[in-house]
Scaffold this active site. Structure first.
Site, short mmCIF file in Angstrom:
data_model
loop_
_atom_site.label_atom_id
_atom_site.label_comp_id
_atom_site.label_asym_id
_atom_site.label_seq_id
_atom_site.Cartn_x
_atom_site.Cartn_y
_atom_site.Cartn_z
N CYS A 76 -30.23 62.12 58.19
CA CYS A 76 -29.27 63.03 57.54
C CYS A 76 -28.07 63.34 58.42
CB CYS A 76 -29.98 64.31 57.10
SG CYS A 76 -30.59 65.38 58.44
N HIS B 225 -26.09 62.68 50.75
CA HIS B 225 -26.92 62.80 51.96
C HIS B 225 -27.92 61.66 52.06
CE1 HIS B 225 -30.47 65.12 49.90
NE2 HIS B 225 -29.92 64.25 49.08
N HIS C 143 -31.60 70.13 57.86
CA HIS C 143 -31.14 69.10 56.94
C HIS C 143 -29.66 69.34 56.65
CE1 HIS C 143 -31.45 65.84 54.11
NE2 HIS C 143 -30.80 66.56 53.21
#
Length: 343
Positions: free
Chosen positions: A253, A313, A301
Protein backbone atom coordinates in the site's frame (compact mmCIF):
# COMPACT_ATOMS: atom_id res chain seq x y z
CA UNK A 1 -20.67 -14.30 2.14
CA UNK A 2 -21.90 -12.74 -1.12
CA UNK A 3 -19.49 -11.58 -3.81
CA UNK A 4 -20.24 -7.87 -3.18
CA UNK A 5 -19.71 -8.24 0.57
CA UNK A 6 -16.49 -10.13 -0.02
CA UNK A 7 -15.26 -7.30 -2.23
CA UNK A 8 -16.05 -4.65 0.38
CA UNK A 9 -14.39 -6.58 3.17
CA UNK A 10 -11.24 -7.60 1.33
CA UNK A 11 -10.61 -4.35 -0.47
CA UNK A 12 -9.97 -2.38 2.72
CA UNK A 13 -9.77 -5.14 5.32
CA UNK A 14 -12.61 -4.00 7.54
CA UNK A 15 -11.94 -6.69 10.10
CA UNK A 16 -9.95 -5.42 13.06
CA UNK A 17 -6.51 -6.94 13.41
CA UNK A 18 -6.19 -9.40 16.24
CA UNK A 19 -5.94 -13.07 16.97
CA UNK A 20 -7.03 -15.36 14.18
CA UNK A 21 -8.47 -18.75 15.00
CA UNK A 22 -6.19 -21.68 14.32
CA UNK A 23 -9.19 -23.89 13.57
CA UNK A 24 -9.63 -24.84 9.90
CA UNK A 25 -12.34 -22.94 7.96
CA UNK A 26 -15.76 -24.59 8.13
CA UNK A 27 -17.12 -22.98 4.96
CA UNK A 28 -16.13 -20.99 1.90
CA UNK A 29 -17.16 -17.73 3.54
CA UNK A 30 -15.16 -18.69 6.62
CA UNK A 31 -12.12 -19.23 4.40
CA UNK A 32 -12.59 -15.80 2.81
CA UNK A 33 -12.99 -14.21 6.23
CA UNK A 34 -9.82 -15.95 7.41
CA UNK A 35 -8.00 -14.49 4.43
CA UNK A 36 -9.24 -10.99 5.29
CA UNK A 37 -8.06 -11.24 8.89
CA UNK A 38 -4.66 -12.70 8.09
CA UNK A 39 -4.04 -10.23 5.27
CA UNK A 40 -4.83 -7.30 7.55
CA UNK A 41 -2.40 -8.54 10.19
CA UNK A 42 0.27 -9.12 7.56
CA UNK A 43 -0.15 -5.61 6.21
CA UNK A 44 0.33 -4.16 9.70
CA UNK A 45 3.43 -6.27 10.27
CA UNK A 46 4.77 -5.30 6.86
CA UNK A 47 4.48 -1.57 7.63
CA UNK A 48 6.00 -2.10 11.09
CA UNK A 49 8.94 -4.00 9.62
CA UNK A 50 9.50 -1.27 7.03
CA UNK A 51 9.41 1.38 9.78
CA UNK A 52 11.87 -0.63 11.86
CA UNK A 53 14.21 -0.88 8.87
CA UNK A 54 14.00 2.89 8.35
CA UNK A 55 14.77 3.43 12.04
CA UNK A 56 17.69 1.03 11.84
CA UNK A 57 19.12 2.81 8.80
CA UNK A 58 18.85 6.16 10.61
CA UNK A 59 20.55 4.90 13.78
CA UNK A 60 23.32 3.22 11.81
CA UNK A 61 23.83 6.55 10.01
CA UNK A 62 24.15 8.30 13.38
CA UNK A 63 26.69 5.69 14.48
CA UNK A 64 28.75 6.21 11.32
CA UNK A 65 28.67 9.99 11.80
CA UNK A 66 29.73 9.62 15.43
CA UNK A 67 32.60 7.31 14.45
CA UNK A 68 33.76 9.82 11.82
CA UNK A 69 33.56 12.67 14.35
CA UNK A 70 35.54 10.63 16.84
CA UNK A 71 38.27 10.06 14.25
CA UNK A 72 38.48 13.79 13.51
CA UNK A 73 38.59 14.79 17.18
CA UNK A 74 41.24 12.15 17.83
CA UNK A 75 43.43 13.86 15.23
CA UNK A 76 42.75 17.23 16.90
CA UNK A 77 43.75 15.74 20.25
CA UNK A 78 47.00 14.40 18.79
CA UNK A 79 47.83 17.83 17.32
CA UNK A 80 47.03 19.59 20.60
CA UNK A 81 49.17 17.18 22.59
CA UNK A 82 52.02 17.71 20.11
CA UNK A 83 51.77 21.47 20.76
CA UNK A 84 51.96 20.83 24.51
CA UNK A 85 55.10 18.77 24.00
CA UNK A 86 56.61 21.52 21.83
CA UNK A 87 56.13 24.26 24.44
CA UNK A 88 56.83 22.21 27.53
CA UNK A 89 60.70 22.14 27.38
CA UNK A 90 61.00 25.94 27.12
CA UNK A 91 58.56 26.50 29.95
CA UNK A 92 60.34 23.89 32.05
CA UNK A 93 63.67 25.64 31.54
CA UNK A 94 62.19 28.98 32.59
CA UNK A 95 60.66 27.41 35.66
CA UNK A 96 63.96 25.75 36.64
CA UNK A 97 65.85 29.01 36.17
CA UNK A 98 63.43 30.84 38.41
CA UNK A 99 63.61 28.10 41.01
CA UNK A 100 67.46 28.17 41.11
CA UNK A 101 67.59 31.92 41.66
CA UNK A 102 68.22 33.28 38.18
CA UNK A 103 67.50 37.00 38.05
CA UNK A 104 65.79 38.31 34.95
CA UNK A 105 64.38 41.67 36.04
CA UNK A 106 65.52 45.24 35.24
CA UNK A 107 66.79 45.91 38.80
CA UNK A 108 69.22 43.05 38.42
CA UNK A 109 70.60 44.58 35.21
CA UNK A 110 71.19 47.93 37.02
CA UNK A 111 73.06 46.24 39.85
CA UNK A 112 75.42 44.18 37.70
CA UNK A 113 76.05 46.58 34.83
CA UNK A 114 79.50 48.23 34.48
CA UNK A 115 78.28 50.99 32.18
CA UNK A 116 75.07 52.66 31.00
CA UNK A 117 75.36 50.98 27.63
CA UNK A 118 75.79 47.57 29.19
CA UNK A 119 72.77 48.24 31.38
CA UNK A 120 70.68 49.16 28.31
CA UNK A 121 71.87 46.08 26.44
CA UNK A 122 71.03 43.84 29.38
CA UNK A 123 67.63 45.45 29.82
CA UNK A 124 66.87 44.93 26.14
CA UNK A 125 67.94 41.30 26.32
CA UNK A 126 65.86 40.77 29.46
CA UNK A 127 62.82 42.29 27.75
CA UNK A 128 63.23 39.80 24.91
CA UNK A 129 63.65 36.89 27.31
CA UNK A 130 60.66 38.02 29.34
CA UNK A 131 58.49 38.33 26.23
CA UNK A 132 59.61 34.93 24.99
CA UNK A 133 58.90 33.37 28.38
CA UNK A 134 55.43 34.94 28.48
CA UNK A 135 54.79 33.74 24.95
CA UNK A 136 55.92 30.25 25.89
CA UNK A 137 53.67 30.21 28.94
CA UNK A 138 50.75 31.50 26.83
CA UNK A 139 51.43 28.93 24.11
CA UNK A 140 51.52 26.12 26.64
CA UNK A 141 48.28 27.30 28.24
CA UNK A 142 46.51 27.49 24.87
CA UNK A 143 47.86 24.10 23.77
CA UNK A 144 46.87 22.53 27.07
CA UNK A 145 43.37 23.99 26.82
CA UNK A 146 43.06 22.78 23.23
CA UNK A 147 44.17 19.31 24.27
CA UNK A 148 41.62 19.22 27.08
CA UNK A 149 38.78 20.35 24.77
CA UNK A 150 39.82 17.87 22.09
CA UNK A 151 39.95 15.07 24.64
CA UNK A 152 36.48 15.92 25.95
CA UNK A 153 35.10 16.14 22.41
CA UNK A 154 36.65 12.81 21.48
CA UNK A 155 35.15 11.14 24.54
CA UNK A 156 31.74 12.67 23.79
CA UNK A 157 31.95 11.43 20.19
CA UNK A 158 32.95 7.97 21.40
CA UNK A 159 30.02 7.87 23.85
CA UNK A 160 27.65 8.98 21.07
CA UNK A 161 28.98 6.26 18.78
CA UNK A 162 28.52 3.59 21.44
CA UNK A 163 25.00 4.80 22.26
CA UNK A 164 24.01 4.86 18.57
CA UNK A 165 25.47 1.39 18.05
CA UNK A 166 23.55 0.02 21.04
CA UNK A 167 20.32 1.59 19.78
CA UNK A 168 20.93 0.16 16.32
CA UNK A 169 21.44 -3.31 17.79
CA UNK A 170 18.16 -3.02 19.70
CA UNK A 171 16.33 -1.89 16.56
CA UNK A 172 17.95 -4.70 14.56
CA UNK A 173 16.68 -7.27 17.06
CA UNK A 174 13.18 -5.79 16.85
CA UNK A 175 13.36 -5.76 13.05
CA UNK A 176 14.38 -9.41 12.91
CA UNK A 177 11.44 -10.32 15.15
CA UNK A 178 8.99 -8.35 13.02
CA UNK A 179 10.32 -9.94 9.85
CA UNK A 180 9.94 -13.39 11.37
CA UNK A 181 6.38 -12.55 12.42
CA UNK A 182 5.65 -11.22 8.93
CA UNK A 183 6.97 -14.34 7.24
CA UNK A 184 4.78 -16.51 9.48
CA UNK A 185 1.72 -14.33 8.79
CA UNK A 186 2.39 -14.37 5.03
CA UNK A 187 2.55 -18.15 5.09
CA UNK A 188 -0.86 -18.26 6.78
CA UNK A 189 -2.33 -15.86 4.22
CA UNK A 190 -1.04 -17.94 1.34
CA UNK A 191 -2.44 -21.08 2.96
CA UNK A 192 -5.84 -19.41 3.40
CA UNK A 193 -5.74 -18.23 -0.21
CA UNK A 194 -5.11 -21.78 -1.33
CA UNK A 195 -8.29 -22.88 0.42
CA UNK A 196 -10.45 -20.58 -1.73
CA UNK A 197 -12.12 -21.95 -4.83
CA UNK A 198 -11.51 -20.38 -8.23
CA UNK A 199 -14.98 -18.83 -8.07
CA UNK A 200 -14.32 -17.31 -4.66
CA UNK A 201 -11.03 -15.86 -5.82
CA UNK A 202 -12.61 -14.32 -8.90
CA UNK A 203 -15.39 -12.76 -6.80
CA UNK A 204 -13.02 -10.87 -4.55
CA UNK A 205 -13.15 -7.67 -6.56
CA UNK A 206 -12.96 -5.86 -9.87
CA UNK A 207 -10.36 -3.30 -10.88
CA UNK A 208 -12.92 -0.48 -11.05
CA UNK A 209 -16.26 -0.03 -9.29
CA UNK A 210 -19.41 0.32 -11.43
CA UNK A 211 -19.68 3.74 -13.05
CA UNK A 212 -16.06 4.71 -12.55
CA UNK A 213 -14.83 6.82 -15.48
CA UNK A 214 -11.07 7.22 -15.43
CA UNK A 215 -10.93 9.60 -18.39
CA UNK A 216 -13.43 12.03 -16.86
CA UNK A 217 -11.56 11.93 -13.56
CA UNK A 218 -8.23 12.75 -15.21
CA UNK A 219 -9.47 15.83 -17.07
CA UNK A 220 -8.01 19.13 -15.92
CA UNK A 221 -5.04 17.69 -14.05
CA UNK A 222 -2.55 20.11 -12.50
CA UNK A 223 1.06 19.10 -13.34
CA UNK A 224 3.04 18.23 -10.22
CA UNK A 225 -0.06 18.02 -8.04
CA UNK A 226 -1.67 15.11 -6.25
CA UNK A 227 -4.00 14.55 -9.18
CA UNK A 228 -1.08 13.91 -11.51
CA UNK A 229 0.26 11.44 -8.93
CA UNK A 230 -3.18 9.83 -9.00
CA UNK A 231 -2.90 9.63 -12.80
CA UNK A 232 0.47 7.89 -12.44
CA UNK A 233 -0.98 5.48 -9.90
CA UNK A 234 -3.90 4.63 -12.16
CA UNK A 235 -1.44 3.29 -14.73
CA UNK A 236 -0.61 0.51 -12.24
CA UNK A 237 -4.18 -0.82 -12.07
CA UNK A 238 -4.04 -4.61 -12.13
CA UNK A 239 -0.50 -4.93 -10.73
CA UNK A 240 -0.24 -7.46 -7.88
CA UNK A 241 -0.04 -6.70 -4.17
CA UNK A 242 3.31 -7.89 -2.79
CA UNK A 243 4.50 -7.25 0.77
CA UNK A 244 7.41 -4.79 0.80
CA UNK A 245 7.20 -4.01 -2.93
CA UNK A 246 7.64 -0.48 -4.31
CA UNK A 247 7.14 -1.05 -8.03
CA UNK A 248 7.38 -0.63 -10.83
CA UNK A 249 4.98 -3.56 -11.40
CA UNK A 250 4.13 -4.85 -7.91
CA UNK A 251 3.36 -2.91 -4.74
CA UNK A 252 2.27 -2.85 -1.14
CA UNK A 253 0.00 0.00 0.00
CA UNK A 254 2.63 2.57 0.96
CA UNK A 255 4.91 1.46 -1.88
CA UNK A 256 2.24 2.37 -4.43
CA UNK A 257 1.73 5.83 -2.89
CA UNK A 258 5.46 6.48 -2.75
CA UNK A 259 5.93 5.34 -6.36
CA UNK A 260 3.02 7.40 -7.73
CA UNK A 261 4.21 10.65 -6.16
CA UNK A 262 7.82 10.00 -7.12
CA UNK A 263 6.70 10.00 -10.77
CA UNK A 264 5.73 13.68 -10.41
CA UNK A 265 8.80 14.76 -8.45
CA UNK A 266 7.42 14.46 -4.92
CA UNK A 267 9.52 12.24 -2.68
CA UNK A 268 7.61 10.64 0.18
CA UNK A 269 8.83 8.45 3.06
CA UNK A 270 8.61 4.70 2.66
CA UNK A 271 5.99 3.74 5.25
CA UNK A 272 2.37 4.74 5.75
CA UNK A 273 3.27 5.83 9.30
CA UNK A 274 5.84 8.33 8.02
CA UNK A 275 3.73 9.42 5.04
CA UNK A 276 1.01 10.45 7.50
CA UNK A 277 3.38 13.00 9.10
CA UNK A 278 4.32 15.09 6.04
CA UNK A 279 2.39 17.42 3.78
CA UNK A 280 -0.71 19.39 4.77
CA UNK A 281 -3.48 17.83 6.89
CA UNK A 282 -6.86 17.56 5.14
CA UNK A 283 -10.21 16.76 6.76
CA UNK A 284 -12.34 13.93 5.43
CA UNK A 285 -14.99 16.43 4.31
CA UNK A 286 -12.44 18.38 2.22
CA UNK A 287 -10.88 15.47 0.35
CA UNK A 288 -9.92 16.11 -3.27
CA UNK A 289 -8.65 13.66 -5.91
CA UNK A 290 -4.95 13.15 -5.33
CA UNK A 291 -5.08 13.51 -1.54
CA UNK A 292 -3.58 10.62 0.41
CA UNK A 293 -5.84 8.86 2.91
CA UNK A 294 -4.77 6.78 5.91
CA UNK A 295 -6.81 4.14 7.72
CA UNK A 296 -6.91 2.40 11.12
CA UNK A 297 -5.75 3.79 14.44
CA UNK A 298 -2.12 3.17 13.56
CA UNK A 299 -2.29 4.57 9.99
CA UNK A 300 -1.17 1.16 8.72
CA UNK A 301 -3.08 1.34 5.42
CA UNK A 302 -2.91 4.10 2.82
CA UNK A 303 -4.24 4.94 -0.63
CA UNK A 304 -4.81 7.87 -3.00
CA UNK A 305 -8.24 9.46 -3.03
CA UNK A 306 -9.90 9.19 -6.47
CA UNK A 307 -13.04 11.25 -5.77
CA UNK A 308 -16.64 10.27 -5.04
CA UNK A 309 -15.68 8.22 -2.00
CA UNK A 310 -13.31 6.03 -4.04
CA UNK A 311 -9.72 5.06 -3.32
CA UNK A 312 -6.83 3.89 -5.50
CA UNK A 313 -4.73 1.48 -3.49
CA UNK A 314 -2.83 -1.76 -3.26
CA UNK A 315 -5.22 -3.35 -0.84
CA UNK A 316 -4.09 -6.80 0.18
CA UNK A 317 -2.75 -10.17 -0.91
CA UNK A 318 -4.65 -11.73 -3.79
CA UNK A 319 -6.20 -8.43 -4.90
CA UNK A 320 -4.40 -6.34 -7.55
CA UNK A 321 -4.03 -2.57 -7.46
CA UNK A 322 -7.57 -1.25 -7.93
CA UNK A 323 -10.03 1.56 -7.35
CA UNK A 324 -12.58 0.70 -4.68
CA UNK A 325 -15.04 2.40 -2.29
CA UNK A 326 -13.56 3.64 0.97
CA UNK A 327 -16.60 2.20 2.69
CA UNK A 328 -16.68 2.02 6.47
CA UNK A 329 -12.97 1.42 6.94
CA UNK A 330 -11.76 3.34 10.04
CA UNK A 331 -10.52 6.70 8.78
CA UNK A 332 -7.29 7.91 10.38
CA UNK A 333 -6.27 11.07 8.53
CA UNK A 334 -5.53 12.56 5.13
CA UNK A 335 -2.65 14.58 3.70
CA UNK A 336 -2.12 16.77 0.67
CA UNK A 337 1.31 16.92 -0.93
CA UNK A 338 2.71 19.45 -3.37
CA UNK A 339 5.54 19.89 -5.85
CA UNK A 340 8.84 20.80 -4.23
CA UNK A 341 8.00 19.21 -0.89
CA UNK A 342 11.16 18.61 1.13
CA UNK A 343 11.69 15.64 3.45
Amino acid sequence: MSGSLAVGALVLGVCAAGGVSADPPTSASDAVQRLFDLSRQSEQLNEQALAAQTDLDAKEGIARDADAKQAVTAQTLDAAEADVQRYQPDVDRAAIAAYTGARTDRLFSVLVSDSPQQMLDQMSALDVISAQTAQQYSGLAKADKAATIADTTAKTAADAAHTAAAQADAVRTDLERKRADLQAAMAQVIQAWGQLSAGEKSSLGSLFPPGFDRETLLQGLVPGSGTSALAAGLTRIGDPYVWGATGPDEFDCSGLVQWAFHQVGINLPRTSFAQATVGTPVSRDDLQPGDVVFFYSDASHVGIYAGNGLLLHASTFGVPVAVAPMGSTPFHSARRYWMGMKQ
